[in-house]
Design a protein around this motif. Structure first.
Motif, PDB file in Angstrom:
ATOM      1  N   ASN A 145     111.831  24.945  25.800  1.00 51.18           N
ATOM      2  CA  ASN A 145     110.947  24.054  26.063  1.00 51.18           C
ATOM      3  C   ASN A 145     110.884  22.793  24.879  1.00 51.18           C
ATOM      4  N   ALA A 146     112.147  22.694  24.339  1.00 49.11           N
ATOM      5  CA  ALA A 146     112.465  21.571  23.519  1.00 49.11           C
ATOM      6  C   ALA A 146     112.201  20.287  24.042  1.00 49.11           C
ATOM      7  N   PHE A 147     111.948  19.390  23.313  1.00 47.69           N
ATOM      8  CA  PHE A 147     111.619  18.174  23.714  1.00 47.69           C
ATOM      9  C   PHE A 147     112.680  17.064  23.930  1.00 47.69           C
ATOM     10  N   GLY A 161     108.387  30.557  30.144  1.00 54.35           N
ATOM     11  CA  GLY A 161     109.130  31.288  29.585  1.00 54.35           C
ATOM     12  C   GLY A 161     108.654  32.041  28.536  1.00 54.35           C
ATOM     13  N   ARG A 162     109.950  32.280  27.581  1.00 51.30           N
ATOM     14  CA  ARG A 162     109.350  33.175  26.270  1.00 51.30           C
ATOM     15  C   ARG A 162     109.049  32.511  25.049  1.00 51.30           C
ATOM     16  N   ALA A 163     109.112  31.049  25.177  1.00 51.29           N
ATOM     17  CA  ALA A 163     108.745  30.270  23.978  1.00 51.29           C
ATOM     18  C   ALA A 163     107.505  29.262  24.391  1.00 51.29           C
ATOM     19  N   GLN A 190     112.005  19.420  18.681  1.00 51.61           N
ATOM     20  CA  GLN A 190     112.748  18.513  19.247  1.00 51.61           C
ATOM     21  C   GLN A 190     114.065  19.006  19.627  1.00 51.61           C
ATOM     22  N   ASP A 191     114.820  18.455  21.001  1.00 54.58           N
ATOM     23  CA  ASP A 191     115.833  18.910  21.494  1.00 54.58           C
ATOM     24  C   ASP A 191     117.141  18.667  20.537  1.00 54.58           C
ATOM     25  N   LEU A 192     117.718  19.669  19.984  1.00 51.18           N
ATOM     26  CA  LEU A 192     118.772  19.158  19.034  1.00 51.18           C
ATOM     27  C   LEU A 192     119.993  19.050  19.616  1.00 51.18           C
ATOM     28  N   GLU A 196     120.371  16.808  22.124  1.00 51.58           N
ATOM     29  CA  GLU A 196     120.417  15.567  22.718  1.00 51.58           C
ATOM     30  C   GLU A 196     121.067  14.596  21.680  1.00 51.58           C
ATOM     31  N   ARG A 197     121.087  15.085  20.450  1.00 50.45           N
ATOM     32  CA  ARG A 197     121.715  14.006  19.498  1.00 50.45           C
ATOM     33  C   ARG A 197     122.541  14.929  18.612  1.00 50.45           C
ATOM     34  N   GLN A 198     123.918  14.566  18.422  1.00 58.10           N
ATOM     35  CA  GLN A 198     124.925  15.273  17.441  1.00 58.10           C
ATOM     36  C   GLN A 198     125.190  14.259  16.123  1.00 58.10           C
ATOM     37  N   THR A 228     112.204   7.904  16.860  1.00 67.74           N
ATOM     38  CA  THR A 228     112.022   9.030  17.586  1.00 67.74           C
ATOM     39  C   THR A 228     110.475   9.551  17.433  1.00 67.74           C
ATOM     40  N   LEU A 229     110.064   9.343  16.337  1.00 64.21           N
ATOM     41  CA  LEU A 229     108.672   9.739  16.000  1.00 64.21           C
ATOM     42  C   LEU A 229     107.597   8.893  16.505  1.00 64.21           C
ATOM     43  N   GLU A 230     107.953   7.500  16.023  1.00 67.40           N
ATOM     44  CA  GLU A 230     106.795   6.757  16.731  1.00 67.40           C
ATOM     45  C   GLU A 230     106.650   6.664  18.239  1.00 67.40           C
ATOM     46  N   GLY A 249     104.926  32.109  22.641  1.00 63.51           N
ATOM     47  CA  GLY A 249     105.945  32.520  22.244  1.00 63.51           C
ATOM     48  C   GLY A 249     106.253  31.536  20.907  1.00 63.51           C
ATOM     49  N   VAL A 250     107.420  31.596  20.606  1.00 62.92           N
ATOM     50  CA  VAL A 250     107.937  30.901  19.214  1.00 62.92           C
ATOM     51  C   VAL A 250     107.484  29.288  19.248  1.00 62.92           C
ATOM     52  N   ALA A 251     106.786  28.977  18.518  1.00 60.19           N
ATOM     53  CA  ALA A 251     106.512  27.486  18.019  1.00 60.19           C
ATOM     54  C   ALA A 251     107.292  26.992  16.821  1.00 60.19           C
ATOM     55  N   GLY A 287     109.349  23.698  14.621  1.00 64.80           N
ATOM     56  CA  GLY A 287     109.530  22.218  14.430  1.00 64.80           C
ATOM     57  C   GLY A 287     108.088  21.680  14.829  1.00 64.80           C
ATOM     58  N   ALA A 288     108.518  20.191  15.671  1.00 64.50           N
ATOM     59  CA  ALA A 288     107.545  19.753  16.254  1.00 64.50           C
ATOM     60  C   ALA A 288     106.856  20.403  17.289  1.00 64.50           C
ATOM     61  N   GLY A 289     107.386  21.677  17.816  1.00 59.69           N
ATOM     62  CA  GLY A 289     106.541  22.308  18.526  1.00 59.69           C
ATOM     63  C   GLY A 289     105.488  23.145  18.023  1.00 59.69           C
ATOM     64  N   ALA A 307     104.108  35.724  18.736  1.00 59.88           N
ATOM     65  CA  ALA A 307     104.588  34.440  18.526  1.00 59.88           C
ATOM     66  C   ALA A 307     104.975  34.102  17.036  1.00 59.88           C
ATOM     67  N   ARG A 308     105.425  33.287  16.885  1.00 59.06           N
ATOM     68  CA  ARG A 308     105.903  32.798  15.432  1.00 59.06           C
ATOM     69  C   ARG A 308     105.730  31.329  15.144  1.00 59.06           C
ATOM     70  N   PHE A 309     105.019  30.976  14.385  1.00 64.85           N
ATOM     71  CA  PHE A 309     105.157  29.329  13.731  1.00 64.85           C
ATOM     72  C   PHE A 309     106.277  29.131  12.788  1.00 64.85           C
ATOM     73  N   ILE A 310     107.144  28.168  13.132  1.00 66.83           N
ATOM     74  CA  ILE A 310     108.400  28.128  12.148  1.00 66.83           C
ATOM     75  C   ILE A 310     108.152  26.425  11.768  1.00 66.83           C
ATOM     76  N   GLN A 311     108.220  26.152  10.735  1.00 71.72           N
ATOM     77  CA  GLN A 311     108.285  24.942  10.107  1.00 71.72           C
ATOM     78  C   GLN A 311     109.776  24.847   9.890  1.00 71.72           C
ATOM     79  N   ALA A 312     110.459  24.704  10.916  1.00 71.71           N
ATOM     80  CA  ALA A 312     112.047  24.695  10.924  1.00 71.71           C
ATOM     81  C   ALA A 312     112.596  23.330  10.296  1.00 71.71           C
ATOM     82  N   PHE A 313     111.710  22.511  10.098  1.00 72.48           N
ATOM     83  CA  PHE A 313     112.387  21.134   9.960  1.00 72.48           C
ATOM     84  C   PHE A 313     113.608  21.211   8.582  1.00 72.48           C
ATOM     85  N   SER A 314     112.979  21.851   7.632  1.00 70.12           N
ATOM     86  CA  SER A 314     113.807  21.878   6.374  1.00 70.12           C
ATOM     87  C   SER A 314     115.433  22.526   6.774  1.00 70.12           C
TER      88      SER A 314
END
Ligand code: LHQ
Length: 261
Positions: free
Chosen positions: A25-27, A57-59, A64-66, A68-70, A82-84, A107-109, A111-113, A129-136
């Motif tokens: 369910n990434a954005f 589903g399970r999450a 953010q959908d990683l 979509e941009r490489q 993207t934020l604004e 389920g897992v949440a 980054g921005a989730g 469920a887990r909460f992950i500040q995955a940003f860094s």
């Protein structure tokens, strides 16, 4: 009507389901747009008294959908944009909704989730469920209001640690730390969620909306400003039919029948 989310409305209850389960369910760009449309629909629907946001589903949502941009090392992506146009716009819409918003974290949440969940008024999570500040983990800073919410909810020491280390926080710990309202056994989750939503949908909706706003504003107000705000909001609550019904029911020693008006 939507590709990446589902919006269902049943009586006074709306459910927004983030629906890209194969991407947790990434954005994506489409999902940002559709999520905002769903929030706008909910905000303009007078008969609604509670909204739930959950994941298919399970999450719950992996942020953010990683895919979509490489970016390569020389690219200069504008993540501020993207934020604004994405999360910031959505979260402002979410806060402006005058009825309670429940995050049903199935389920897992990450980054921005996690950000979307913690911006909701009540967070109910499955124990698994887990909460992950995955940003860094990918060289970013927490966004979607997380640098504002986390120190306020769990204190600065824990907030700095989980933001810098990206350490997953399980739902029970999140409850213990005051990050979320409650974690419940996975098997009881649907039943507990439905009881919570039903309870909220039958409470005095205008007062709940004012509570939501007052609590939010308290974080940047002085006590004096907050006393003024309580005076003004109580004036509004006192004019509702639900206030009259609440007092009548109390004196008649029966349960109130609130209409949300
Ligand atoms: C994904 C994702 C994902 C795409 C799992 N995207 N596919 C704001 C401004 C602008 C840009 C950047 O970001 C932001 C805000 C943010 O949200 S930044 C943070 C972005 N999110 C993350 O960094 C989390 C990335 N995901 C993970 O760390 C893990 O997937 C978690 C911990 C969420 C779940 O781990 P697992 O349960 O082990 O699942 P998995 O990793 O195997 O994922 C399952 C599938 O979902 C997998 O695809 P595959 O084709 O291999 O089955 C993943 O690639 C895909 N997926 N997250 N964000």
């Amino acid at each position: 009507m939507f590709e990446t989310i589902e919006l269902s409305i049943s009586g006074a209850v709306a459910t927004i389901t983030l629906n890209r389960p194969d991407r947790l369910n990434a954005f994506s760009k489409t999902m940002h747009r559709e999520f905002q449309q769903a929030l706008e629909t909910v905000a303009s629907h007078d008969a609604l008294r509670v909204v739930t946001i959950t994941g298919a589903g399970r999450a719950f949502c992996a942020g953010q959908d990683l895919g979509e941009r490489q970016p390569d090392k020389d690219s200069k992506p504008d993540l501020g944009e993207t934020l604004e146009s994405g999360y910031n716009k959505s979260l402002r819409l979410l806060h402006a909704i005058k009825i309670p918003v429940v995050a049903a974290v199935n389920g897992v949440a990450a980054g921005a989730g996690a950000g979307i969940a913690l911006n909701c008024d009540l967070v109910l999570a499955k124990k698994s469920a887990r909460f992950i500040q995955a940003f860094s983990n990918i060289g970013l800073i927490p966004d979607s209001g997380m640098t504002w919410y986390l120190p306020r909810l769990i204190g600065s020491a824990r907030a700095r640690a989980i933001a810098m280390l990206g350490t997953p926080v399980d739902a029970e710990t999140a409850e213990e730390w005051g990050m979320i309202y409650r974690s419940v056994a996975d098997d009881d989750f649907d039943m507990e969620l439905s009881a919570l939503v039903d309870n909220l949908a039958n409470r005095p909706t205008i007062a709940l909306g004012l509570i939501k706003k007052a609590m939010h504003e308290s974080w940047s107000n002085t006590l004096d400003q907050q006393l003024d705000l309580e005076r003004d909001y109580q004036r509004i609550a006192g004019l509702t039919r639900d206030f009259a019904e609440g007092v009548t029911a109390f004196s008649e020693k029966r349960s109130p029948r609130f209409e949300g008006r």
